[in-house]
Design an enzyme around this catalytic site. Structure first.
Site, PDB file in Angstrom:
ATOM      1  CB  SER A 197     -20.625 -13.655  11.025  1.00  0.00           C
ATOM      2  OG  SER A 197     -19.263 -13.930  11.317  1.00  0.00           O
ATOM      3  N   GLY A 236     -16.832 -12.243   5.550  1.00  0.00           N
ATOM      4  CA  GLY A 236     -16.405 -11.869   6.889  1.00  0.00           C
ATOM      5  C   GLY A 236     -17.428 -10.962   7.539  1.00  0.00           C
ATOM      6  CE  LYS A 245      -6.441  -7.045   5.866  1.00  0.00           C
ATOM      7  NZ  LYS A 245      -7.843  -7.080   5.358  1.00  0.00           N
ATOM      8  CE1 TYR A 297      -4.539  -7.420   9.050  1.00  0.00           C
ATOM      9  CE2 TYR A 297      -3.252  -5.514   9.749  1.00  0.00           C
ATOM     10  CZ  TYR A 297      -4.459  -6.083   9.394  1.00  0.00           C
ATOM     11  OH  TYR A 297      -5.597  -5.301   9.394  1.00  0.00           O
ATOM     12  CB  VAL A 298       2.420  -5.260   6.954  1.00  0.00           C
ATOM     13  CG1 VAL A 298       2.943  -4.292   5.899  1.00  0.00           C
ATOM     14  CG2 VAL A 298       2.006  -4.507   8.207  1.00  0.00           C
ATOM     15  CB  ALA A 299       3.513  -9.496   3.816  1.00  0.00           C
TER      16      ALA A 299
END
Length: 258
Positions: free
Chosen positions: A15, A13, A160, A156-158
């Site tokens: 770039s 990730g 991360k 997202y939370v799950a």
């Protein structure tokens, strides 16, 4: 200072955004850097920029949501340079979803990018380090939202939060291999991706950064170059024996109340 002299560093990730800032900082500190991304244009442009100086750099096209491509990104670096010394997982998906409106497809997308990709990139990198009986360092870019986050960040939370736990688990498992694995929980950061998210999901205008900064204690959002300097320190030998740490890199003090 040459903190990463002669190190081979892969930034997944890498770039744009925080990943690109980490790649620039790593080259400045003496590393040879590979960056991955789904779109070749920004990746190749960054590599051209990095290669114009004293550093060496390569671009690897990879979709980190695919476990096989995540592993292959490490394999390409090992094929090119003979080894991998440092890995940074900086790819992230931040599209919105609540507990009530998140679809299985959106949930799976978050797990794929934010957890599965880092898992299998780490698997491949650690396998190379262990096979060579060589030390190494890994830094996972996580988020302060992993502690709970906003209601609109449920998938997202799950994902991360899973990466936060994985960071500690892998660090514990491979400390006797002298492989140090740490994480950085970054807060609200001024990146190209955040600009797109603010405009797409929150109706933000051109002055959203200024408005956001005015509401923050330090008067500014997190800056990618500052995060990059911290990551370089964690990747380097100057961070000593630190492993299994997930550091909150933010201006919000969790647990503090006014």
């Amino acid at each position: 200072m040459g903190l990463l002299d002669d190190k081979i560093v892969l930034v997944n990730g890498g770039s744009q955004g925080v990943g690109a800032a980490i790649a620039r900082a790593a080259v400045r500190e003496g590393a040879t850097v590979a960056v991955t991304g789904r779109r070749p244009e920004p990746g190749e442009a960054l590599v051209a920029e990095l290669s114009a100086g004293v550093g060496r750099a390569m671009y690897v096209q990879a979709d980190l949501s695919d476990a096989e491509q995540a592993k292959a990104s490490v394999a390409e670096v090992v094929d090119a340079y003979g080894r991998i010394d440092c890995l940074v997982n900086a790819a992230g998906l931040t599209s919105r979803g609540t507990l009530l409106d998140t679809t299985p497809e959106l949930f799976d997308a978050h797990i794929a990018v934010n957890l599965k990709g880092p898992f299998f990139a780490m698997q491949a990198a650690v396998a190379d380090m262990v096979a060579r009986k060589a030390p190494g360092t890994i830094v996972n870019i996580i988020t302060t939202s992993a502690h709970g986050g906003q209601p609109f960040l449920a998938p997202y939370v799950a994902a991360k939060a899973g990466l936060m736990g994985l960071t500690r688990n892998a660090a514990h498992a491979h400390r006797w291999d002298r492989i140090r694995i740490n994480g950085l929980n970054i807060g609200w950061t001024a990146t190209e991706g955040e600009d797109a998210v603010q405009r797409a999901f929150h109706g933000a205008g051109d002055d959203w950064r200024e408005q956001a900064a005015a509401r923050l204690p330090m008067g500014k959002l997190g800056q990618p170059d500052e995060i990059a300097d911290f990551v370089v320190l964690l990747l380097s030998d100057r961070s000593g024996v630190v492993t299994g740490s997930v550091i909150d890199w933010d201006q919000t003090v969790l647990g503090g109340l006014d």
